[in-house]
Design a protein around this motif. Structure first.
Motif, PDB file in Angstrom:
ATOM      1  N   ASP A   1      22.138  26.071   0.441  1.00  0.00           N
ATOM      2  CA  ASP A   1      22.900  24.335   0.811  1.00  0.00           C
ATOM      3  C   ASP A   1      22.185  24.768   2.158  1.00  0.00           C
ATOM      4  O   ASP A   1      21.831  24.497   3.105  1.00  0.00           O
ATOM      5  CB  ASP A   1      23.903  24.854   0.301  1.00  0.00           C
ATOM      6  CG  ASP A   1      24.657  23.186   0.487  1.00  0.00           C
ATOM      7  OD1 ASP A   1      24.632  23.043   1.596  1.00  0.00           O
ATOM      8  OD2 ASP A   1      25.392  23.079  -0.740  1.00  0.00           O
ATOM      9  N   ASN A   2      23.833  24.930   3.201  1.00  0.00           N
ATOM     10  CA  ASN A   2      23.982  25.345   4.309  1.00  0.00           C
ATOM     11  C   ASN A   2      22.670  26.668   4.614  1.00  0.00           C
ATOM     12  O   ASN A   2      23.464  27.743   3.962  1.00  0.00           O
ATOM     13  CB  ASN A   2      25.394  24.717   4.927  1.00  0.00           C
ATOM     14  CG  ASN A   2      25.180  23.482   4.829  1.00  0.00           C
ATOM     15  OD1 ASN A   2      24.838  23.278   5.874  1.00  0.00           O
ATOM     16  ND2 ASN A   2      26.660  23.346   4.975  1.00  0.00           N
TER      17      ASN A   2
ATOM     18  N   ASP B   1      22.320  14.885   4.988  1.00  0.00           N
ATOM     19  CA  ASP B   1      23.262  16.322   4.406  1.00  0.00           C
ATOM     20  C   ASP B   1      23.562  17.145   5.385  1.00  0.00           C
ATOM     21  O   ASP B   1      24.412  17.539   5.298  1.00  0.00           O
ATOM     22  CB  ASP B   1      21.514  16.439   3.292  1.00  0.00           C
ATOM     23  CG  ASP B   1      23.388  18.026   2.679  1.00  0.00           C
ATOM     24  OD1 ASP B   1      23.274  18.527   3.361  1.00  0.00           O
ATOM     25  OD2 ASP B   1      22.864  17.572   0.986  1.00  0.00           O
TER      26      ASP B   1
ATOM     27  N   ASN C   1      18.733  20.400   2.223  1.00  0.00           N
ATOM     28  CA  ASN C   1      19.808  21.060   3.139  1.00  0.00           C
ATOM     29  C   ASN C   1      20.086  21.244   3.793  1.00  0.00           C
ATOM     30  O   ASN C   1      19.480  20.471   5.108  1.00  0.00           O
ATOM     31  CB  ASN C   1      20.099  21.301   1.639  1.00  0.00           C
ATOM     32  CG  ASN C   1      21.479  21.512   1.584  1.00  0.00           C
ATOM     33  OD1 ASN C   1      22.733  21.140   2.322  1.00  0.00           O
ATOM     34  ND2 ASN C   1      22.005  21.488   0.133  1.00  0.00           N
TER      35      ASN C   1
ATOM     36  N   GLU D   1      32.962  21.456   3.037  1.00  0.00           N
ATOM     37  CA  GLU D   1      31.403  21.512   2.603  1.00  0.00           C
ATOM     38  C   GLU D   1      30.606  22.383   3.668  1.00  0.00           C
ATOM     39  O   GLU D   1      30.090  23.883   3.143  1.00  0.00           O
ATOM     40  CB  GLU D   1      30.931  20.657   2.398  1.00  0.00           C
ATOM     41  CG  GLU D   1      29.579  20.969   1.893  1.00  0.00           C
ATOM     42  CD  GLU D   1      28.106  20.768   2.427  1.00  0.00           C
ATOM     43  OE1 GLU D   1      27.251  20.552   2.016  1.00  0.00           O
ATOM     44  OE2 GLU D   1      27.846  20.638   4.154  1.00  0.00           O
TER      45      GLU D   1
HETATM   46 CA    CA Z   1      24.792  20.615   2.502  1.00  0.00          CA
END
Ligand code: CA
Ligand code: CA
Length: 358
Positions: free
Chosen positions: A254-255, A150, A208, A66
Motif C-alpha cells: 500500500d503506502n 491514491d 498505490n 490511511e
Molecule cells: Ca493507498
C-alpha cells in the motif's frame, strides 16, 4: 417421477439459476490470475508479533487513518474517513485541522511551499494549507475527471508524482479491481509550472503508494495486487524506463515511505485469507465473490493481519514487523519513520500506532 429424480432436478435448477445470476449480475470480467507466492527469501523472515506492541495514539478519534506524515516538529498528519485532516501534537492533543471533503481521502505528502497535498478519490489532488484552506490542484487528465487518486509525492523541482489506483473502479469498489485482476492503474505527473498532467506508466495492477529515492534519481510505485513495486527512473540514461524493484511480497504493498537512511518502509495489506488463495485462481469463485459481497465480508473475519517491511535501496527486505492475527493492528496501510519510531496508519483502525524501532 420418483423423489430422487425430483431432488436432482431441483438441484440442477438451482445451480443453473445461480450460474445465470452470477454471470448476469457479476460486475467484473476477470482474467486468469494467481496471487503471487511470497518468495523463499521473504519467507525466511519468520512471523513475529512486534506490531502488537504499538502505542495507540488518538484512539477512538481517528477513523481509518490511511496515510501518515510527520513534520519536522513531530506533528503527525493523517486524513480520516470523516473527511478531516487531523493533527496529533507532541503533547498528545488531537486537532481537527482542516475539513477537506467526505470520507474519500487517501495518500498525502508535504509541499515545500507549506501545507500538504492529499489525494481525494473523487476530486483528484487537493492542496491544504494553514492560511488558504483547501484548493484544487489537479482534477482532470485528458479531459476526464481523475478518480481514485491514491498517493502522491512532491519532487524538489515542484513536480508532483501520483498514482491512480484504478481507472475502472472507485475507492469503495477497490476489491472489484483485485477480483478482476486486469491492470487499470496509472502513474501520473503534474507539472505546476505548465499546469500539465502527463502519463508515465499505464496498466498497473492497482497503483498505490509512491515514494522518491533519497537523491530523487528514481521513484517507486506499488502495485498492490501484483504484490510488487516498480522503480521508475527520473534521471540518468534510464530516465523514463521502469523495472521491478521488489516482487513476490508477502502481501499487497500500500503506502511506501522513504526512511531516513535511504531505505523504504512498505506496508502490506492482506489480499486473501491464508488458505483461501485458491479463490483467486478461479474465475467462477471471483465472479461469485464480486456478485455476492457478503461472501467477501465473511472472509474478512479470517483475513486479519498486519505486516510492514523495510526494504533496502537494492530491493532486499531488511526487517519485517507483523501482527499475525490482527490482534492489535489490522490491515496496516502506512508506515512512516520519525525519530526512532514508526507511525502506523490503517484503514481499519481508529488510532495511529506508534512503535519504537531499533
Ligand atoms: Ca493507498
Ligand atoms: Ca504516502
Amino acid at each position: 417421477m420418483d423423489s430422487i429424480k425430483l431432488v436432482a432436478l431441483f438441484m440442477l435448477g438451482c445451480s443453473a439459476a445461480l450460474t445465470l445470476q452470477v454471470y448476469y449480475y457479476s460486475p467484473i470480467s476477470p482474467q486468469i490470475f494467481h496471487l503471487p507466492t511470497p518468495s523463499s527469501t521473504h519467507l525466511l523472515l519468520p512471523a513475529n508479533t512486534y506490531l502488537q506492541e504499538v502505542n495507540k495514539i488518538g484512539e477512538g478519534q481517528l477513523q481509518g487513518p490511511e496515510d501518515i506524515w510527520v513534520d519536522k516538529e513531530g506533528i503527525v498528519y493523517t486524513a480520516t474517513r470523516d473527511g478531516w485532516i487531523k493533527r496529533l501534537h507532541k503533547n498528545g492533543s488531537l486537532e481537527n485541522w482542516k475539513w477537506v471533503h467526505n470520507g474519500s481521502l487517501l495518500g498525502m505528502a508535504p509541499l515545500a511551499a507549506g501545507g500538504i497535498v492529499v489525494c481525494d478519490t473523487e476530486l483528484g489532488l487537493l492542496k491544504v494549507t494553514e492560511d488558504n484552506g483547501v484548493t484544487s490542484l489537479v482534477s482532470q487528465f485528458n479531459g476526464s475527471q481523475i478518480n481514485f487518486a491514491d498517493d502522491v509525492i512532491e519532487a524538489k523541482d515542484g513536480n508532483l508524482y501520483f498514482s491512480v489506483a484504478s481507472t475502472k473502479y472507485g475507492f469503495r469498489e477497490w476489491n472489484l479491481d483485485v477480483l478482476e485482476a486486469i491492470p487499470h492503474g496509472q502513474l501520473l505527473k503534474y507539472n505546476p509550472k505548465t499546469d500539465q498532467v502527463s502519463l508515465l506508466l499505464d496498466n498497473l495492477g492497482f497503483a498505490n503508494g509512491v515514494a522518491l529515492s533519497k537523491d530523487e534519481d528514481y521513484l517507486l510505485i506499488c502495485e498492490s495486487w501484483k504484490c510488487r513495486c516498480l522503480k521508475y527512473w527520473l534521471d540518468s540514461e534510464l530516465e523514463g524506463t521502469a523495472e521491478v524493484f521488489i516482487e513476490n511480497l508477502p502481501g499487497g504493498p500500500d503506502n511506501i515511505n522513504l526512511a531516513p537512511d535511504g531505505s523504504f518502509w512498505i506496508s502490506l495489506i492482506p489480499l486473501s485469507p491464508k488458505g483461501f488463495e485458491f479463490l483467486y485462481t478461479s474465475k467462477i469463485a471471483r465472479h461469485v465473490m464480486a456478485t455476492f459481497p457478503r461472501i467477501a465480508d465473511t472472509l474478512e473475519a479470517f483475513n486479519k493481519r498486519a505486516t510492514v517491511v523495510k526494504v533496502s535501496e537494492n530491493g532486499k527486505i531488511l526487517a519485517k514487523y507483523d501482527d499475525p492475527n490482527g490482534k492489535v493492528l489490522n490491515f496496516v496501510t502506512s508506515a512512516f519513520e520519525y525519530q526512532g519510531h514508526l507511525y502506523l496508519g490503517s484503514l481499519k483502525s481508529n488510532f495511529v500506532g506508534k512503535l519504537p524501532i531499533v
